[in-house]
Structures are given as structure tokens and as C-alpha cells.
Write a protein that holds these residues in place. Sequence first.
Motif, PDB file in Angstrom:
ATOM      1  N   TYR A   6       3.063  -6.130   7.664  1.00 31.52           N
ATOM      2  CA  TYR A   6       3.586  -4.823   7.259  1.00 31.52           C
ATOM      3  C   TYR A   6       4.072  -4.035   8.475  1.00 31.52           C
ATOM      4  N   GLN A   7       3.373  -4.206   9.608  1.00 34.88           N
ATOM      5  CA  GLN A   7       3.812  -3.518  10.821  1.00 34.88           C
ATOM      6  C   GLN A   7       5.203  -3.990  11.221  1.00 34.88           C
ATOM      7  N   GLY A  10       7.741  -2.578   8.883  1.00 33.96           N
ATOM      8  CA  GLY A  10       8.008  -1.185   9.226  1.00 33.96           C
ATOM      9  C   GLY A  10       8.981  -1.043  10.371  1.00 33.96           C
ATOM     10  N   GLY A  16       8.910   5.447   9.951  1.00 37.86           N
ATOM     11  CA  GLY A  16       8.103   6.143   8.958  1.00 37.86           C
ATOM     12  C   GLY A  16       8.152   5.545   7.567  1.00 37.86           C
ATOM     13  N   SER A  17       8.844   4.417   7.394  1.00 39.62           N
ATOM     14  CA  SER A  17       8.977   3.812   6.072  1.00 39.62           C
ATOM     15  C   SER A  17       7.685   3.166   5.586  1.00 39.62           C
ATOM     16  N   GLU A  19       3.543   3.070   6.308  1.00 35.09           N
ATOM     17  CA  GLU A  19       2.457   3.758   7.004  1.00 35.09           C
ATOM     18  C   GLU A  19       1.107   3.265   6.496  1.00 35.09           C
ATOM     19  N   PHE A  20       0.156   3.136   7.424  1.00 34.55           N
ATOM     20  CA  PHE A  20      -1.235   2.916   7.053  1.00 34.55           C
ATOM     21  C   PHE A  20      -1.849   4.293   6.863  1.00 34.55           C
ATOM     22  N   VAL A  21      -2.340   4.575   5.667  1.00 34.81           N
ATOM     23  CA  VAL A  21      -2.863   5.909   5.380  1.00 34.81           C
ATOM     24  C   VAL A  21      -4.383   5.926   5.327  1.00 34.81           C
ATOM     25  N   LEU A  26      -1.776   1.183   2.304  1.00 37.21           N
ATOM     26  CA  LEU A  26      -0.471   1.282   2.957  1.00 37.21           C
ATOM     27  C   LEU A  26       0.462   2.050   2.044  1.00 37.21           C
ATOM     28  N   LYS A  27       1.384   2.778   2.648  1.00 29.09           N
ATOM     29  CA  LYS A  27       2.355   3.544   1.862  1.00 29.09           C
ATOM     30  C   LYS A  27       3.754   3.090   2.269  1.00 29.09           C
ATOM     31  N   ASN A  29       7.297   4.476   2.065  1.00 25.13           N
ATOM     32  CA  ASN A  29       7.923   5.769   1.832  1.00 25.13           C
ATOM     33  C   ASN A  29       9.403   5.545   1.518  1.00 25.13           C
ATOM     34  N   GLN A  32      12.029   7.731   3.117  1.00 30.16           N
ATOM     35  CA  GLN A  32      12.414   7.294   4.461  1.00 30.16           C
ATOM     36  C   GLN A  32      13.328   6.076   4.384  1.00 30.16           C
TER      37      GLN A  32
END
Length: 112
Positions: A6-7, A10, A16-17, A19-21, A26-27, A29, A32
Motif C-alpha cells: 500500500y505504501q 500511495g 495523500g491518496s 493513508e494509514f489511519v 488504511l484509507k 482518499n 486526492q
Amino acid sequence: MSTLSYQALGEALPPGSIEFVGNNQLKANFSQITGNDLSLESSSIEGIVKLLRGIAKLTDQVNEARINQDLDPIEFASEMLAGTAEQPEYHFLIKVKVDTALFPDNLDDPTD
């Protein structure tokens, strides 16, 4: 970069698309990803296509790194612009091997 994390995804998408929240979440966005203000009533087409393009871009980056490391390229995601000049279309192909004993729950990461 030779993983499909995922990193890494991204990094293949606008900042910012992905993100680990926290709390194992994971989000993605899509505001974005698309560059647009979105609501739940917004069309999902642009966001999904841009996400798929990011995944195809990441696959190309992984393959470039693998070739530089003398490793075979992987088959995961690809995009092709098809159709005609008057009616262009994107075609996406996602290809993932599965362990048939556990299908469909055990998908194999081609970079492992």
C-alpha cells in the motif's frame, strides 16, 4: 521499489491518496486520487479508473526494478488505451494467481 505494498501504491498515486489511519486501517482518499471534491453521490468512475491506473503504474515500476535486479517481471495489473480516436476506451487487466486448495481466499502476491 519491488513490492506491491500500500505504501508503494500511495507513491504511484497523488500525495495523500493512501493513508494509514491507525488501528489496522488504511484509507484510500478518492478526493486526492481524482483531485475533485466528492460526496457519496459522486460518480465512482473517475476514482476507480485513476486507482487502476495507479496500480498499473506501480506494476510497471515493480517490473522496472525487478529487471534491474535480474528478476523476471511479474504479471499483475496493466492498462491499455483502446478503441478509436473518436471513441477511446481504457482496458485494465488484473491478474492474480490463487492457491486452488483455498480459493478464493488465498491470493498469491507475485512479488513474493
